[in-house]
Enzyme design. Structure first.
Site, PDB file in Angstrom:
ATOM      1  N   THR A 162      17.422 -25.957 -20.934  1.00  0.00           N
ATOM      2  CA  THR A 162      18.304 -25.343 -19.963  1.00  0.00           C
ATOM      3  C   THR A 162      17.440 -25.321 -18.603  1.00  0.00           C
ATOM      4  O   THR A 162      16.013 -25.081 -18.648  1.00  0.00           O
ATOM      5  CB  THR A 162      18.878 -23.968 -20.132  1.00  0.00           C
ATOM      6  N   ASP A 163      17.997 -25.094 -17.491  1.00  0.00           N
ATOM      7  CA  ASP A 163      17.218 -24.728 -15.995  1.00  0.00           C
ATOM      8  C   ASP A 163      16.804 -23.311 -16.143  1.00  0.00           C
ATOM      9  O   ASP A 163      16.144 -22.633 -15.404  1.00  0.00           O
ATOM     10  CB  ASP A 163      18.141 -25.223 -15.003  1.00  0.00           C
ATOM     11  N   GLU A 164      17.557 -22.670 -16.959  1.00  0.00           N
ATOM     12  CA  GLU A 164      17.342 -21.066 -16.815  1.00  0.00           C
ATOM     13  C   GLU A 164      15.895 -20.744 -17.199  1.00  0.00           C
ATOM     14  O   GLU A 164      15.545 -19.455 -17.073  1.00  0.00           O
ATOM     15  CB  GLU A 164      18.483 -20.425 -17.451  1.00  0.00           C
ATOM     16  N   TYR A 178      18.256 -14.710 -23.508  1.00  0.00           N
ATOM     17  CA  TYR A 178      18.650 -16.350 -23.809  1.00  0.00           C
ATOM     18  C   TYR A 178      17.537 -17.109 -23.213  1.00  0.00           C
ATOM     19  O   TYR A 178      16.902 -18.140 -23.727  1.00  0.00           O
ATOM     20  CB  TYR A 178      20.144 -16.651 -23.287  1.00  0.00           C
ATOM     21  N   LYS A 202      15.043 -19.691 -25.048  1.00  0.00           N
ATOM     22  CA  LYS A 202      14.807 -21.251 -24.676  1.00  0.00           C
ATOM     23  C   LYS A 202      13.387 -21.679 -24.140  1.00  0.00           C
ATOM     24  O   LYS A 202      12.829 -22.519 -24.610  1.00  0.00           O
ATOM     25  CB  LYS A 202      16.094 -21.800 -23.731  1.00  0.00           C
ATOM     26  N   TYR A 239      33.820  -7.005 -21.963  1.00  0.00           N
ATOM     27  CA  TYR A 239      34.661  -6.748 -20.695  1.00  0.00           C
ATOM     28  C   TYR A 239      35.206  -5.169 -20.465  1.00  0.00           C
ATOM     29  O   TYR A 239      35.332  -4.783 -19.389  1.00  0.00           O
ATOM     30  CB  TYR A 239      35.739  -7.659 -20.508  1.00  0.00           C
TER      31      TYR A 239
HETATM   32  P1  NAD Z   1      27.340 -23.887 -27.880  1.00  0.00           P
HETATM   33  O1  NAD Z   1      27.169 -22.663 -27.979  1.00  0.00           O
HETATM   34  O2  NAD Z   1      28.760 -24.458 -27.485  1.00  0.00           O
HETATM   35  O3  NAD Z   1      26.975 -24.740 -29.201  1.00  0.00           O
HETATM   36  C1  NAD Z   1      25.982 -24.361 -30.243  1.00  0.00           C
HETATM   37  C2  NAD Z   1      25.948 -25.016 -31.332  1.00  0.00           C
HETATM   38  O4  NAD Z   1      25.061 -24.922 -32.311  1.00  0.00           O
HETATM   39  C3  NAD Z   1      27.409 -24.614 -31.973  1.00  0.00           C
HETATM   40  O5  NAD Z   1      28.261 -25.610 -32.765  1.00  0.00           O
HETATM   41  C4  NAD Z   1      26.843 -23.575 -33.230  1.00  0.00           C
HETATM   42  O6  NAD Z   1      27.298 -23.501 -34.376  1.00  0.00           O
HETATM   43  C5  NAD Z   1      25.255 -24.507 -33.488  1.00  0.00           C
HETATM   44  N1  NAD Z   1      24.340 -23.452 -34.094  1.00  0.00           N
HETATM   45  C6  NAD Z   1      24.121 -22.383 -33.639  1.00  0.00           C
HETATM   46  N2  NAD Z   1      23.138 -21.784 -34.443  1.00  0.00           N
HETATM   47  C7  NAD Z   1      22.896 -22.801 -35.180  1.00  0.00           C
HETATM   48  C8  NAD Z   1      21.970 -22.800 -36.420  1.00  0.00           C
HETATM   49  N3  NAD Z   1      20.995 -21.851 -36.559  1.00  0.00           N
HETATM   50  N4  NAD Z   1      21.781 -23.975 -37.183  1.00  0.00           N
HETATM   51  C9  NAD Z   1      22.934 -24.812 -36.790  1.00  0.00           C
HETATM   52  N5  NAD Z   1      23.750 -25.069 -36.013  1.00  0.00           N
HETATM   53  C10 NAD Z   1      23.665 -23.790 -35.220  1.00  0.00           C
HETATM   54  O7  NAD Z   1      26.190 -24.339 -26.783  1.00  0.00           O
HETATM   55  P2  NAD Z   1      26.405 -25.725 -25.755  1.00  0.00           P
HETATM   56  O8  NAD Z   1      26.955 -25.178 -24.577  1.00  0.00           O
HETATM   57  O9  NAD Z   1      26.996 -27.064 -26.338  1.00  0.00           O
HETATM   58  O10 NAD Z   1      24.755 -25.774 -25.713  1.00  0.00           O
HETATM   59  C11 NAD Z   1      24.193 -26.770 -26.365  1.00  0.00           C
HETATM   60  C12 NAD Z   1      22.400 -26.940 -26.003  1.00  0.00           C
HETATM   61  O11 NAD Z   1      22.403 -27.172 -24.679  1.00  0.00           O
HETATM   62  C13 NAD Z   1      21.754 -25.634 -26.200  1.00  0.00           C
HETATM   63  O12 NAD Z   1      20.467 -25.581 -26.597  1.00  0.00           O
HETATM   64  C14 NAD Z   1      21.694 -24.939 -24.746  1.00  0.00           C
HETATM   65  O13 NAD Z   1      20.857 -23.985 -24.739  1.00  0.00           O
HETATM   66  C15 NAD Z   1      21.716 -26.267 -23.789  1.00  0.00           C
HETATM   67  N6  NAD Z   1      21.913 -26.142 -22.627  1.00  0.00           N
HETATM   68  C16 NAD Z   1      23.373 -25.675 -22.329  1.00  0.00           C
HETATM   69  C17 NAD Z   1      23.921 -25.788 -21.044  1.00  0.00           C
HETATM   70  C18 NAD Z   1      25.297 -25.233 -20.795  1.00  0.00           C
HETATM   71  O14 NAD Z   1      25.734 -25.108 -19.708  1.00  0.00           O
HETATM   72  N7  NAD Z   1      26.086 -24.955 -21.850  1.00  0.00           N
HETATM   73  C19 NAD Z   1      23.151 -26.175 -20.078  1.00  0.00           C
HETATM   74  C20 NAD Z   1      21.695 -26.495 -20.361  1.00  0.00           C
HETATM   75  C21 NAD Z   1      21.292 -26.440 -21.603  1.00  0.00           C
HETATM   76  P1  TYD Z   2      28.100 -18.456 -17.591  1.00  0.00           P
HETATM   77  O1  TYD Z   2      29.166 -19.684 -17.858  1.00  0.00           O
HETATM   78  O2  TYD Z   2      27.931 -17.362 -18.459  1.00  0.00           O
HETATM   79  O3  TYD Z   2      26.693 -19.339 -17.511  1.00  0.00           O
HETATM   80  P2  TYD Z   2      25.210 -18.829 -17.139  1.00  0.00           P
HETATM   81  O4  TYD Z   2      25.062 -17.273 -17.515  1.00  0.00           O
HETATM   82  O5  TYD Z   2      24.456 -19.501 -18.353  1.00  0.00           O
HETATM   83  O6  TYD Z   2      24.808 -19.196 -15.755  1.00  0.00           O
HETATM   84  O7  TYD Z   2      28.232 -17.802 -16.211  1.00  0.00           O
HETATM   85  C1  TYD Z   2      28.162 -18.620 -15.050  1.00  0.00           C
HETATM   86  C2  TYD Z   2      27.952 -17.533 -13.749  1.00  0.00           C
HETATM   87  O8  TYD Z   2      29.253 -16.898 -13.779  1.00  0.00           O
HETATM   88  C3  TYD Z   2      27.061 -16.546 -14.053  1.00  0.00           C
HETATM   89  O9  TYD Z   2      26.415 -16.413 -12.728  1.00  0.00           O
HETATM   90  C4  TYD Z   2      27.960 -15.355 -14.449  1.00  0.00           C
HETATM   91  C5  TYD Z   2      29.170 -15.541 -13.785  1.00  0.00           C
HETATM   92  N1  TYD Z   2      30.151 -15.013 -14.593  1.00  0.00           N
HETATM   93  C6  TYD Z   2      31.096 -14.185 -13.952  1.00  0.00           C
HETATM   94  O10 TYD Z   2      31.181 -13.853 -12.999  1.00  0.00           O
HETATM   95  N2  TYD Z   2      32.182 -13.661 -14.903  1.00  0.00           N
HETATM   96  C7  TYD Z   2      32.280 -13.836 -16.266  1.00  0.00           C
HETATM   97  O11 TYD Z   2      33.177 -13.415 -16.965  1.00  0.00           O
HETATM   98  C8  TYD Z   2      31.289 -14.916 -16.824  1.00  0.00           C
HETATM   99  C9  TYD Z   2      31.472 -15.170 -18.133  1.00  0.00           C
HETATM  100  C10 TYD Z   2      30.415 -15.285 -15.848  1.00  0.00           C
END
Ligand code: NAD
Ligand code: TYD
Length: 356
Positions: free
Chosen positions: A132-134, A158, A162, A348
């Site tokens: 992630t970019d975070e 988180y 990562k 919430y």
């Molecule tokens: P998600 O939370 O939707 O899915 C995570 C998946 O991993 C789930 O299916 C869960 O069951 C599985 N999992 C969790 N713990 C596990 C374990 N110990 N063993 C096997 N499986 C396990 O996440 P996502 O949004 O699909 O993100 C996927 C990846 O991409 C992550 O590594 C996240 O850090 C990265 N990422 C996500 C975003 C985003 O915006 N969602 C952006 C950049 C990077």
């Molecule tokens: P989120 O989807 O949780 O992604 P991340 O925190 O990894 O960027 O949140 C995106 C942005 O939206 C973040 O700045 C937090 C904000 N946010 C709200 O304002 N209200 C909400 O209920 C949630 C879940 C997120």
């Protein structure tokens, strides 16, 4: 074949579906099915012999080693993680376990597996780490966007977990010669995203007649990328990325949260009109502790070196996403049962409504 971890989650499931829609190379999908993992995401692959689903934990090294020995994959694409910042604030332990220990365990199992391959097998193998970019921390409005050389400065449990996993992946390359690639991607949105994240949460709450909870002043900025574009970038990195390199992946779409929610409300007003605009449901609530103000991705390296650019604009991607949620209300209702309700009240209930 390839081994995907976390392929029942949001991005992993989109990746597996896209992969098998465009080629026949089989996928072993290892997923623990936490609250975020959903077998329904893969229901269209039920009778597809190219998809082998294994319910298990990446921390289970014996299981991972047995899968590697049995299936001899040519690559691992590692999505499995705990992925929600707010949950990491309420309970960081699972994030350390899966994101740090789990990645360590996977790297060690991969290292042992590689030692059993011949030279050609070793040379062709890839470990693609999805990050992630975070990990880069937060930017002011005038800072340049994150590049691949921006120092790591994670601020949430988180992002710290990562960042730790990225460091392990890097070290396993430098020390043991593991053939790794890393993608650091911005915020994804699109079909199959669990409705605890901003965009699907706002759609679900809008349609459910509930408040749309904006943290703080809503002026925090994220760079948004359509999930299908992220999957295409990962396929490209797997195919042509330079070993040991990291690639920043982003959508060139910096938006303030409040603007995202306004756009969502306007789309819903058009596609599912109600008696009044969904904007009236917007509610400002207590901010997230340690909330990063701005993320922005400089994605020029992946464009220059690998020729990848996003295909969707924010407008086209968001419209598709809203339409997908409108067409899949059963999917939403199903994931909103049980554990989801508990999370909603944990996150919430204590947030005070505030004025902006
Ligand atoms: P998600 O939370 O939707 O899915 C995570 C998946 O991993 C789930 O299916 C869960 O069951 C599985 N999992 C969790 N713990 C596990 C374990 N110990 N063993 C096997 N499986 C396990 O996440 P996502 O949004 O699909 O993100 C996927 C990846 O991409 C992550 O590594 C996240 O850090 C990265 N990422 C996500 C975003 C985003 O915006 N969602 C952006 C950049 C990077
Ligand atoms: P989120 O989807 O949780 O992604 P991340 O925190 O990894 O960027 O949140 C995106 C942005 O939206 C973040 O700045 C937090 C904000 N946010 C709200 O304002 N209200 C909400 O209920 C949630 C879940 C997120």
């Amino acid at each position: 074949m390839i081994l995907v971890t976390g392929g029942a989650g949001f991005i992993g499931a989109n990746f597996v579906l896209d992969w098998l829609a465009s080629q026949d190379e089989p996928v072993i999908n290892l997923d623990k099915l936490t609250y975020a993992g959903n077998p329904d995401n893969l229901s269209q692959l039920q009778a597809d012999a190219r998809h082998i689903f294994v319910h298990g934990d990446i921390c289970d090294r014996a299981l991972v080693s047995a899968l590697l020995t049995q299936y001899q994959p040519r690559a691992i694409v590692h999505f499995a993680a705990e992925s929600h910042v707010d949950r990491s604030i309420h309970g960081p332990g699972d994030f350390i376990r899966t994101n740090v220990d789990g990645t360590f365990s996977l790297l060690e199992a991969t290292r042992a597996y590689l030692s059993t391959l011949d030279d050609a097998g070793k040379a062709g193998f890839r470990f693609l780490h999805v990050s992630t970019d975070e990990v880069f921390g937060t930017l002011s409005t005038t800072d340049p966007a994150f590049s691949e050389t921006t120092p790591y400065a994670p601020n949430s449990p988180y992002s710290a977990s990562k960042a730790a996993s990225d460091h392990l992946v890097r070290a396993w390359h430098h020390t043991y010669g593991l053939p790794v690639l890393t993608g650091n991607c911005s915020n994804n949105y699109g079909p199959l995203q669990f409705p605890e994240k901003l965009i699907p949460l706002m759609i679900a709450n809008a349609l459910g007649g509930k408040p749309l909870p904006i943290y703080g002043d809503g002026q925090q900025i994220r760079d948004w990328l359509y999930v299908g574009d992220h999957c295409a970038a990962l396929r490209r990195v797997l195919q042509a990325g330079q070993l040991g390199e990291t690639y920043n992946i982003g959508g060139w779409n910096e938006k303030a949260n409040l603007d995202v929610v306004h756009t969502l409300c306007d789309l819903l007003d058009e596609l599912k009109p109600s008696t009044q605009s969904y904007r009236v449901q917007i509610s400002f609530v207590t901010d997230r502790p340690g909330h990063d103000r701005r993320y922005a991705i400089d994605a020029r390296k992946i464009e220059r070196e690998l020729g990848w650019r996003p295909q969707e604009t924010f407008e086209t991607g968001l419209r598709k996403t809203v339409q997908w949620y409108l067409d899949h209300q059963d999917w939403v209702r199903k994931v909103q049962s049980g554990e989801y309700q508990q999370w909603m009240s944990t996150n919430y209930a204590q947030r005070q409504e505030a004025s902006a």
